[in-house]
Enzyme design. Structure first.
Site, mmCIF file in Angstrom:
data_model
loop_
_atom_site.group_PDB
_atom_site.id
_atom_site.type_symbol
_atom_site.label_atom_id
_atom_site.label_comp_id
_atom_site.label_asym_id
_atom_site.label_seq_id
_atom_site.Cartn_x
_atom_site.Cartn_y
_atom_site.Cartn_z
ATOM 1 N N ARG A 81 6.614 8.066 28.862
ATOM 2 C CA ARG A 81 7.542 7.251 28.313
ATOM 3 C C ARG A 81 7.142 7.560 26.493
ATOM 4 O O ARG A 81 8.406 7.390 25.539
ATOM 5 C CB ARG A 81 7.048 5.530 28.742
ATOM 6 N N LYS A 184 9.172 3.045 22.747
ATOM 7 C CA LYS A 184 8.688 2.070 22.134
ATOM 8 C C LYS A 184 8.332 1.605 20.447
ATOM 9 O O LYS A 184 6.704 2.570 20.579
ATOM 10 C CB LYS A 184 7.291 2.190 23.253
ATOM 11 N N GLU A 220 15.312 -8.567 27.796
ATOM 12 C CA GLU A 220 14.015 -8.973 28.497
ATOM 13 C C GLU A 220 13.839 -9.487 27.493
ATOM 14 O O GLU A 220 14.275 -10.509 26.549
ATOM 15 C CB GLU A 220 14.194 -7.570 27.720
HETATM 16 N N1 PLP Z 1 9.118 -5.257 27.241
HETATM 17 C C1 PLP Z 1 8.724 -4.853 25.791
HETATM 18 C C2 PLP Z 1 9.120 -5.090 24.476
HETATM 19 C C3 PLP Z 1 7.462 -4.560 25.796
HETATM 20 O O1 PLP Z 1 6.486 -4.356 24.977
HETATM 21 C C4 PLP Z 1 6.814 -4.214 27.403
HETATM 22 C C5 PLP Z 1 5.082 -3.997 26.705
HETATM 23 O O2 PLP Z 1 4.582 -2.716 27.189
HETATM 24 C C6 PLP Z 1 6.913 -4.423 28.734
HETATM 25 C C7 PLP Z 1 9.225 -4.375 28.243
HETATM 26 C C8 PLP Z 1 7.105 -3.833 29.286
HETATM 27 O O3 PLP Z 1 6.305 -2.790 30.001
HETATM 28 P P1 PLP Z 1 5.274 -1.904 30.776
HETATM 29 O O4 PLP Z 1 5.623 -2.612 32.159
HETATM 30 O O5 PLP Z 1 5.388 -0.750 30.431
HETATM 31 O O6 PLP Z 1 4.494 -2.512 30.178
HETATM 32 C C1 COI Z 2 2.310 -4.455 26.882
HETATM 33 O O1 COI Z 2 2.308 -4.729 27.405
HETATM 34 O O2 COI Z 2 1.459 -3.152 26.459
HETATM 35 C C2 COI Z 2 2.830 -4.360 24.771
HETATM 36 O O3 COI Z 2 3.093 -3.719 24.444
HETATM 37 C C3 COI Z 2 3.132 -5.796 24.799
HETATM 38 C C4 COI Z 2 2.679 -6.518 23.535
HETATM 39 C C5 COI Z 2 0.968 -6.546 24.418
HETATM 40 C C6 COI Z 2 3.119 -5.494 22.198
#
Ligand code: PLP
Ligand code: COI
Length: 342
Positions: A81, A184, A220
């Site tokens: 990612r 991200k 989301e």
């Molecule tokens: N959506 C947002 C905006 C986030 O910051 C995160 C955190 O990483 C997620 C979703 C969840 O992603 P992941 O499950 O890869 O941590």
């Molecule tokens: C994560 O779950 O790693 C995120 O980035 C969410 C937040 C703490 C920015």
């Protein structure tokens, strides 16, 4: 354990640990990188990361198992990612092997900060990739810094596996239809600060964003993806090009279908059709699975399963996911990376 940390009551707060990894990209290539005690970044005042937001980050966790082994959950997915984000922002990509090597090195260097198995905590790793160097025109950097630091964490939302309430944002979007929502990048989070602040002030855990083009579908949460469980036991989660493709969400789609026998669907989630869900939740690395007790949508206050109790399917999904992460439940092939401790 010799350090004095209240493991059972960790929240999600920065803690300066002894060691972090840092690598530099210059003249078209990465150096080897190193573990350092220096927690301060040294970069040019003109760095594109500072002026034009040419930066990206990730989040993943290391867990201590019952047998005192340490394992990472799907770090290859975070590496991929980050590469996707880097391509969107014309940044230097961090190869997957290098990313995983750095993540393991940081965990190993800060081993005593990986929370005990029984505490419910984990070591959160924060990889950061930034455009650096002496450039002031709007153009991609030629130099990059890649670092991973870490901190022990507990719950992101109050109470952890306890329902909380969320509020729909209609005045602000976090991302544009063809913008950087799926990457991200810090800019998405900068855009979410004001609505997030307003939500917290009003007593909500976080914001639910709608699709920026029509404001009719759930996108989301500010810090996690959304899922709902329908009354006929389908696991449903939004499909949109402007949400962050959550690694936890894709793990849950798999587990819902393969382990819980649910129909797992990525599709539209109309905000005016919340009645179809008996349970809902937010999922992510920091959020893990945080049940959504209720959503405030304008004047409508929609309660899901309960505002105090966790729904049974949400609970099963949580047990499966966290069981895998902590080494208590057999993981699908390739999900767990052990940190070699010798
Ligand atoms: N959506 C947002 C905006 C986030 O910051 C995160 C955190 O990483 C997620 C979703 C969840 O992603 P992941 O499950 O890869 O941590
Ligand atoms: C994560 O779950 O790693 C995120 O980035 C969410 C937040 C703490 C920015």
């Amino acid at each position: 354990m010799t350090i004095d940390i209240d493991w059972a009551n960790l929240g999600f707060d920065y803690m300066k640990l002894p060691y972090r990894f840092i690598a530099h990209f210059k003249d078209g290539k990465w150096n080897d990188g190193e573990i350092t005690e220096d927690a301060t970044l040294h970069l040019s005042e003109s760095s594109p990361a500072l002026h034009y937001g040419q930066q990206a980050f990730e989040g993943l966790k290391a867990y201590r198992t019952k047998n005192d082994e340490i394992q990472l959950f799907r770090p290859d997915q975070n590496a991929e990612r980050l590469q996707k984000t880097a391509r969107r922002l014309l940044m230097a990509e961090v190869p997957t092997d290098f990313f995983i090597h750095a993540a393991k090195a940081v965990v190993k260097a800060n081993l005593e900060y990986v929370p005990p198995y029984a505490s419910g905590g984990s070591l959160y790793l924060r990889p950061l990739l930034i455009g650096a160097g002496d450039i002031i025109g709007i153009q991609p950097a030629k130099e990059y810094i890649f670092t991973i630091f870490a901190m022990p964490v507990g719950n992101y939302f109050k109470g952890g596996l306890a329902p909380t309430k969320f509020i729909v944002s209609r005045d602000f979007d976090r991302a544009a239809p063809h913008g950087t929502g799926a990457a991200k990048v810090g800019g998405n989070y900068a855009a979410s600060l004001l609505p997030g602040y307003n939500a917290h002030e009003a007593g909500y855990s976080d914001v639910i964003y709608l699709d920026p083009a029509t404001h009719t579908k759930i996108e989301e949460v500010g810090s996690a993806n959304f899922f709902g469980i329908t009354k006929d036991h389908e696991f449903v989660t939004p499909l949109s090009p402007s949400i962050l493709p959550s690694i936890t969400k894709y793990s849950l789609l798999y587990l819902a279908e393969k382990r819980l026998g649910l129909k797992a669907i990525e599709g539209d989630v109309p905000i005016d059709d919340l009645d179809r869900f008996s349970e809902a939740g937010a999922c992510g690395t920091a959020a893990v699975i945080s049940p959504i007790g209720a959503i405030q949508n304008g004047a409508d206050y929609h309660v899901f399963y309960s505002e105090t109790e966790v729904g049974p399917i949400t609970h099963q999904l949580y047990n499966e996911l966290v069981g895998i992460q902590k080494g208590d439940v057999e993981a699908p092939e390739g999900w767990i990376y052990k940190v070699e401790l010798d």
